[in-house]
Design a protein around this motif. Structure first.
Motif, PDB file in Angstrom:
ATOM      1  N   ALA A  77     -26.270 100.938 -27.049  1.00  0.00           N
ATOM      2  CA  ALA A  77     -26.361 102.417 -27.308  1.00  0.00           C
ATOM      3  C   ALA A  77     -25.562 102.757 -28.442  1.00  0.00           C
ATOM      4  CB  ALA A  77     -25.711 102.966 -26.047  1.00  0.00           C
ATOM      5  N   ASN A  78     -26.211 103.513 -29.310  1.00  0.00           N
ATOM      6  CA  ASN A  78     -25.413 103.955 -30.667  1.00  0.00           C
ATOM      7  C   ASN A  78     -24.481 105.101 -30.382  1.00  0.00           C
ATOM      8  OD1 ASN A  78     -24.430 104.393 -33.273  1.00  0.00           O
ATOM      9  ND2 ASN A  78     -26.491 104.575 -34.254  1.00  0.00           N
ATOM     10  N   ARG A  79     -23.193 105.108 -30.316  1.00  0.00           N
ATOM     11  CA  ARG A  79     -22.178 106.057 -30.280  1.00  0.00           C
ATOM     12  C   ARG A  79     -21.949 106.809 -31.514  1.00  0.00           C
ATOM     13  NH1 ARG A  79     -20.455 106.839 -25.370  1.00  0.00           N
ATOM     14  NH2 ARG A  79     -20.756 105.105 -23.525  1.00  0.00           N
ATOM     15  N   ARG A  80     -21.727 106.048 -32.687  1.00  0.00           N
ATOM     16  CA  ARG A  80     -21.061 106.984 -33.772  1.00  0.00           C
ATOM     17  C   ARG A  80     -21.765 106.626 -34.958  1.00  0.00           C
ATOM     18  NH1 ARG A  80     -14.680 107.226 -33.020  1.00  0.00           N
ATOM     19  NH2 ARG A  80     -14.535 108.210 -30.833  1.00  0.00           N
ATOM     20  N   LEU A  81     -22.742 105.753 -35.337  1.00  0.00           N
ATOM     21  CA  LEU A  81     -23.057 105.271 -36.607  1.00  0.00           C
ATOM     22  C   LEU A  81     -24.400 106.344 -36.801  1.00  0.00           C
ATOM     23  CD1 LEU A  81     -23.301 101.479 -36.140  1.00  0.00           C
ATOM     24  CD2 LEU A  81     -21.724 102.906 -37.597  1.00  0.00           C
ATOM     25  N   LYS A  82     -24.431 106.469 -37.914  1.00  0.00           N
ATOM     26  CA  LYS A  82     -25.418 107.545 -38.304  1.00  0.00           C
ATOM     27  C   LYS A  82     -26.887 106.845 -37.966  1.00  0.00           C
ATOM     28  CE  LYS A  82     -27.422 110.304 -42.208  1.00  0.00           C
ATOM     29  NZ  LYS A  82     -27.272 110.829 -43.457  1.00  0.00           N
ATOM     30  N   GLN A  83     -26.841 105.694 -38.243  1.00  0.00           N
ATOM     31  CA  GLN A  83     -28.077 104.747 -37.919  1.00  0.00           C
ATOM     32  C   GLN A  83     -27.626 103.238 -37.777  1.00  0.00           C
ATOM     33  OE1 GLN A  83     -32.157 105.204 -39.937  1.00  0.00           O
ATOM     34  NE2 GLN A  83     -31.475 103.191 -40.930  1.00  0.00           N
ATOM     35  N   LEU A  84     -28.274 102.646 -36.910  1.00  0.00           N
ATOM     36  CA  LEU A  84     -28.236 101.252 -36.582  1.00  0.00           C
ATOM     37  C   LEU A  84     -29.325 100.435 -36.766  1.00  0.00           C
ATOM     38  CD1 LEU A  84     -26.147  98.998 -35.622  1.00  0.00           C
ATOM     39  CD2 LEU A  84     -27.019  99.443 -33.290  1.00  0.00           C
ATOM     40  N   THR A  85     -29.419  99.604 -37.806  1.00  0.00           N
ATOM     41  CA  THR A  85     -30.570  98.860 -38.245  1.00  0.00           C
ATOM     42  C   THR A  85     -30.552  97.500 -37.378  1.00  0.00           C
ATOM     43  OG1 THR A  85     -30.726 100.153 -40.272  1.00  0.00           O
ATOM     44  CG2 THR A  85     -32.272  98.354 -40.013  1.00  0.00           C
ATOM     45  N   LEU A  86     -31.670  97.297 -36.660  1.00  0.00           N
ATOM     46  CA  LEU A  86     -31.669  95.799 -36.020  1.00  0.00           C
ATOM     47  C   LEU A  86     -33.027  95.158 -36.209  1.00  0.00           C
ATOM     48  CD1 LEU A  86     -30.154  97.114 -32.585  1.00  0.00           C
ATOM     49  CD2 LEU A  86     -28.985  95.812 -34.488  1.00  0.00           C
ATOM     50  N   SER A  87     -32.922  93.840 -36.196  1.00  0.00           N
ATOM     51  CA  SER A  87     -33.966  93.012 -36.236  1.00  0.00           C
ATOM     52  C   SER A  87     -33.706  91.811 -35.443  1.00  0.00           C
ATOM     53  CB  SER A  87     -34.263  92.535 -37.709  1.00  0.00           C
ATOM     54  OG  SER A  87     -33.595  91.691 -38.130  1.00  0.00           O
ATOM     55  N   ARG A  88     -34.809  90.859 -35.308  1.00  0.00           N
ATOM     56  CA  ARG A  88     -34.461  89.579 -34.635  1.00  0.00           C
ATOM     57  C   ARG A  88     -33.303  88.714 -35.230  1.00  0.00           C
ATOM     58  NH1 ARG A  88     -39.786  90.252 -33.480  1.00  0.00           N
ATOM     59  NH2 ARG A  88     -40.630  89.446 -35.563  1.00  0.00           N
ATOM     60  N   GLU A  89     -33.228  88.976 -36.682  1.00  0.00           N
ATOM     61  CA  GLU A  89     -32.347  88.265 -37.410  1.00  0.00           C
ATOM     62  C   GLU A  89     -30.789  88.875 -36.995  1.00  0.00           C
ATOM     63  OE1 GLU A  89     -35.049  89.271 -38.716  1.00  0.00           O
ATOM     64  OE2 GLU A  89     -36.192  87.225 -38.551  1.00  0.00           O
ATOM     65  N   SER A  90     -30.797  90.139 -36.589  1.00  0.00           N
ATOM     66  CA  SER A  90     -29.372  90.624 -36.114  1.00  0.00           C
ATOM     67  C   SER A  90     -28.848  89.642 -35.051  1.00  0.00           C
ATOM     68  CB  SER A  90     -29.695  91.972 -35.754  1.00  0.00           C
ATOM     69  OG  SER A  90     -30.354  92.618 -36.652  1.00  0.00           O
ATOM     70  N   PHE A  91     -29.431  89.022 -34.053  1.00  0.00           N
ATOM     71  CA  PHE A  91     -29.111  88.503 -32.947  1.00  0.00           C
ATOM     72  C   PHE A  91     -28.879  86.857 -33.082  1.00  0.00           C
ATOM     73  CE2 PHE A  91     -31.263  91.979 -32.078  1.00  0.00           C
ATOM     74  CZ  PHE A  91     -30.345  92.802 -31.190  1.00  0.00           C
ATOM     75  N   VAL A  92     -27.691  86.397 -32.687  1.00  0.00           N
ATOM     76  CA  VAL A  92     -27.130  84.992 -32.568  1.00  0.00           C
ATOM     77  C   VAL A  92     -26.487  84.635 -31.366  1.00  0.00           C
ATOM     78  CG1 VAL A  92     -25.986  83.024 -33.632  1.00  0.00           C
ATOM     79  CG2 VAL A  92     -27.003  84.741 -35.207  1.00  0.00           C
ATOM     80  N   LEU A  93     -26.945  83.871 -30.547  1.00  0.00           N
ATOM     81  CA  LEU A  93     -26.411  83.397 -29.321  1.00  0.00           C
ATOM     82  C   LEU A  93     -25.679  81.672 -29.738  1.00  0.00           C
ATOM     83  CD1 LEU A  93     -26.671  83.432 -26.286  1.00  0.00           C
ATOM     84  CD2 LEU A  93     -28.364  81.439 -26.361  1.00  0.00           C
ATOM     85  N   ILE A  94     -24.385  81.717 -29.066  1.00  0.00           N
ATOM     86  CA  ILE A  94     -23.452  80.761 -29.346  1.00  0.00           C
ATOM     87  C   ILE A  94     -23.141  80.274 -27.755  1.00  0.00           C
ATOM     88  CG2 ILE A  94     -21.222  79.788 -30.121  1.00  0.00           C
ATOM     89  CD1 ILE A  94     -21.359  82.358 -32.251  1.00  0.00           C
ATOM     90  N   ASP A  95     -23.258  79.005 -27.911  1.00  0.00           N
ATOM     91  CA  ASP A  95     -23.039  78.202 -26.435  1.00  0.00           C
ATOM     92  C   ASP A  95     -21.519  77.545 -26.332  1.00  0.00           C
ATOM     93  OD1 ASP A  95     -23.050  75.814 -27.887  1.00  0.00           O
ATOM     94  OD2 ASP A  95     -24.559  75.370 -27.062  1.00  0.00           O
ATOM     95  N   GLU A  96     -21.269  77.139 -25.317  1.00  0.00           N
ATOM     96  CA  GLU A  96     -19.733  76.745 -25.151  1.00  0.00           C
ATOM     97  C   GLU A  96     -19.331  75.716 -26.085  1.00  0.00           C
ATOM     98  OE1 GLU A  96     -19.343  77.041 -20.287  1.00  0.00           O
ATOM     99  OE2 GLU A  96     -20.648  75.532 -21.033  1.00  0.00           O
ATOM    100  N   GLU A  97     -20.161  74.926 -26.740  1.00  0.00           N
ATOM    101  CA  GLU A  97     -19.851  73.997 -27.474  1.00  0.00           C
ATOM    102  C   GLU A  97     -20.084  74.461 -28.980  1.00  0.00           C
ATOM    103  OE1 GLU A  97     -22.642  70.902 -26.873  1.00  0.00           O
ATOM    104  OE2 GLU A  97     -21.589  70.266 -24.884  1.00  0.00           O
ATOM    105  N   GLY A  98     -20.142  75.840 -29.217  1.00  0.00           N
ATOM    106  CA  GLY A  98     -20.322  76.464 -30.713  1.00  0.00           C
ATOM    107  C   GLY A  98     -21.578  76.285 -31.358  1.00  0.00           C
ATOM    108  N   ASN A  99     -22.485  75.840 -30.770  1.00  0.00           N
ATOM    109  CA  ASN A  99     -23.749  75.614 -31.322  1.00  0.00           C
ATOM    110  C   ASN A  99     -24.322  77.030 -31.348  1.00  0.00           C
ATOM    111  OD1 ASN A  99     -23.981  72.780 -31.136  1.00  0.00           O
ATOM    112  ND2 ASN A  99     -24.030  72.915 -29.049  1.00  0.00           N
ATOM    113  N   ARG A 100     -25.001  77.375 -32.562  1.00  0.00           N
ATOM    114  CA  ARG A 100     -25.539  78.753 -32.723  1.00  0.00           C
ATOM    115  C   ARG A 100     -27.292  78.424 -32.748  1.00  0.00           C
ATOM    116  NH1 ARG A 100     -21.748  81.835 -35.616  1.00  0.00           N
ATOM    117  NH2 ARG A 100     -23.404  82.954 -36.636  1.00  0.00           N
TER     118      ARG A 100
END
Length: 209
Positions: A77-100
């Motif tokens: 939910a965008n609360r304050r930004l005029k626009q928030l631009t997202l793509s699949r490349e915007s997201f990164v998952l990191i596990d307990e061992e620090g793998n991305r």
């Protein structure tokens, strides 16, 4: 026993009772253990930010421990930004061992994952019932970073590579990542979200139970 000694004992007893009450309230709230973000529901976590809210739902995730991909429900939910631009490349998952892990693309999911439609079923998904109510004053915008096999004519049916989310807009979606080497159920993760409009990435810490 003099009045002073009695007063000290009363103060000590009162302090202990207050501490016990606080501890009890913490347990009743059912909040996650230290190091995790606040729980929004049984399987959902939320990071309340000044600029945006980031929510992760793990109900579909917990069934995929033996899968090649890890599904995660998200809401932003965008609360304050005029626009928030997202793509699949915007997201990164990191596990307990620090793998991305980057987001999986549509082609590899269609070729190697069989639960694309099932993960989005109302009986499995938890966020849809929560988010539409929580952000009733916001406007929902189409987002579909991951494909489905079922043909749909709705505005949420076409796979999108990019979403521009205006102020007071929100989205819900399903993301997929390569199966973490740590395993899925019973493990903790961090989801990082970056965008051109964000000076620093926003992240949320959650656990799959």
């Amino acid at each position: 026993m003099n009045i002073r000694t009695t007063g000290i004992r009363i103060c000590l007893v009162t302090t202990l009772l207050l501490l016990a009450a606080c501890a009890g309230r913490g347990d009743l709230r059912g909040q996650p253990s230290t190091g995790l973000d606040r729980k929004l529901s049984t399987y959902a976590y939320i990071e309340d930010g000044d600029l945006l809210d980031l929510i992760v739902g793990t109900r579909p995730t917990r069934y995929r421990d033996d899968s090649d991909f890890m599904p995660i429900e998200i809401a932003i939910a965008n609360r304050r930004l005029k626009q928030l631009t997202l793509s699949r490349e915007s997201f990164v998952l990191i596990d307990e061992e620090g793998n991305r892990y980057p987001c999986a693309g549509p082609e590899e999911l269609l070729e190697g994952y069989e639960f694309l439609d099932w993960d989005r079923e109302p009986s499995v998904s938890e966020l849809y019932a929560l988010i539409d109510t929580k952000y009733a004053a916001f406007t929902r915008y189409p987002s579909k970073f991951s494909p489905t096999r079922q043909v749909t004519s709705s505005r949420y049916g076409v796979v999108l590579n990019r979403v521009a989310l205006p102020k007071f807009g929100y989205l819900m979606d399903m993301l997929y990542f390569p199966a973490p080497s740590t395993g899925i159920k019973g493990h903790k993760f961090e989801l990082f979200v970056s965008a051109p409009e964000l000076q620093d990435p926003v992240f949320i810490k959650f656990e799959v139970r």
